[in-house]
Design a protein around this motif. Structure first.
Motif, short mmCIF file in Angstrom:
data_model
loop_
_atom_site.label_atom_id
_atom_site.label_comp_id
_atom_site.label_asym_id
_atom_site.label_seq_id
_atom_site.Cartn_x
_atom_site.Cartn_y
_atom_site.Cartn_z
N ASP A 59 14.71 44.58 47.31
CA ASP A 59 15.30 43.47 48.05
C ASP A 59 14.36 42.28 48.13
O ASP A 59 14.77 41.12 48.04
N GLU A 60 13.08 42.56 48.24
CA GLU A 60 12.08 41.49 48.26
C GLU A 60 12.02 40.80 46.90
O GLU A 60 11.89 39.58 46.81
N ALA A 61 12.11 41.57 45.82
CA ALA A 61 12.06 41.00 44.47
C ALA A 61 13.21 40.02 44.25
O ALA A 61 13.01 38.94 43.69
N VAL A 62 14.40 40.38 44.71
CA VAL A 62 15.56 39.50 44.57
C VAL A 62 15.32 38.19 45.32
O VAL A 62 15.56 37.10 44.80
N ALA A 63 14.83 38.30 46.55
CA ALA A 63 14.58 37.10 47.36
C ALA A 63 13.50 36.23 46.73
O ALA A 63 13.63 35.00 46.69
N ASN A 78 10.30 48.20 34.99
CA ASN A 78 11.59 48.35 35.67
C ASN A 78 11.90 47.03 36.37
O ASN A 78 11.13 46.57 37.22
N LYS A 79 13.02 46.43 36.04
CA LYS A 79 13.35 45.09 36.54
C LYS A 79 13.69 45.07 38.03
O LYS A 79 13.64 44.03 38.66
N ARG A 80 14.05 46.21 38.61
CA ARG A 80 14.34 46.27 40.05
C ARG A 80 13.07 46.35 40.88
O ARG A 80 13.02 45.86 42.01
N HIS A 81 12.06 47.03 40.36
CA HIS A 81 10.88 47.37 41.15
C HIS A 81 9.62 46.58 40.79
O HIS A 81 8.59 46.76 41.42
N TRP A 82 9.72 45.72 39.78
CA TRP A 82 8.55 44.96 39.35
C TRP A 82 8.93 43.49 39.16
O TRP A 82 10.05 43.19 38.77
N ILE A 83 7.97 42.61 39.44
CA ILE A 83 8.17 41.17 39.25
C ILE A 83 7.05 40.63 38.36
O ILE A 83 5.96 41.22 38.28
N THR A 84 7.32 39.52 37.71
CA THR A 84 6.32 38.82 36.90
C THR A 84 6.09 37.45 37.50
O THR A 84 7.04 36.74 37.81
N LEU A 85 4.82 37.11 37.67
CA LEU A 85 4.43 35.78 38.15
C LEU A 85 3.98 34.95 36.96
O LEU A 85 3.18 35.40 36.14
#
Length: 131
Positions: A59-63, A78-85
């Motif tokens: 939910d934080e990743a989406v926001a 995994n696109k739900r659980h990881w983010i790229t800066l």
């Protein structure tokens, strides 16, 4: 903050977290930061730009992706659980440090209690000694 500053900020901050190690299991072009053997941050330039990849609550990743054009789904993760800066104007030192801490805490929470270097429920940047 440009991409190189982003990576430098993230790396310097990650090095100060308890129980962490820097490894290169995928070759010299990938910096892999682990806590007690589990990955919490990756950095690379293989795409032609400096990237920082972090674990994030779904939910934080989406926001975060909605608020910052410089934050995208996790590269090769995994696109739900990881983010790229990516480098950009909306990312500052405080946000990068917060995101690295969040990733670290998520991974620590998944470790057996006896292997946790900190209590993930209470650990935050305030627990660290000042630089």
């Amino acid at each position: 903050m440009n991409g190189k500053e982003l990576q430098q900020t993230a790396a310097e901050f990650a090095e100060g977290l308890p129980g962490t190690a820097l490894e290169h299991p995928f070759g010299p072009e990938w910096d892999v930061h682990k806590v007690r053997g589990k990955v919490f941050m990756l950095m690379t330039d293989v795409t032609g730009e400096p990237l920082v990849i972090l674990k994030s609550a779904p939910d934080e990743a989406v926001a975060l992706r909605a608020q910052h054009a410089e934050i995208t789904p996790g590269y090769h993760m995994n696109k739900r659980h990881w983010i790229t800066l990516h480098g950009g104007d909306s990312l500052d030192r405080a946000l990068v440090e917060e995101l690295v801490t969040d990733s670290y805490r998520l991974v620590v929470a998944g470790l057996p209690k006896a292997r946790q270097p900190v209590d993930p429920a209470t650990y935050d940047r305030g627990d660290r000694a000042p630089r």
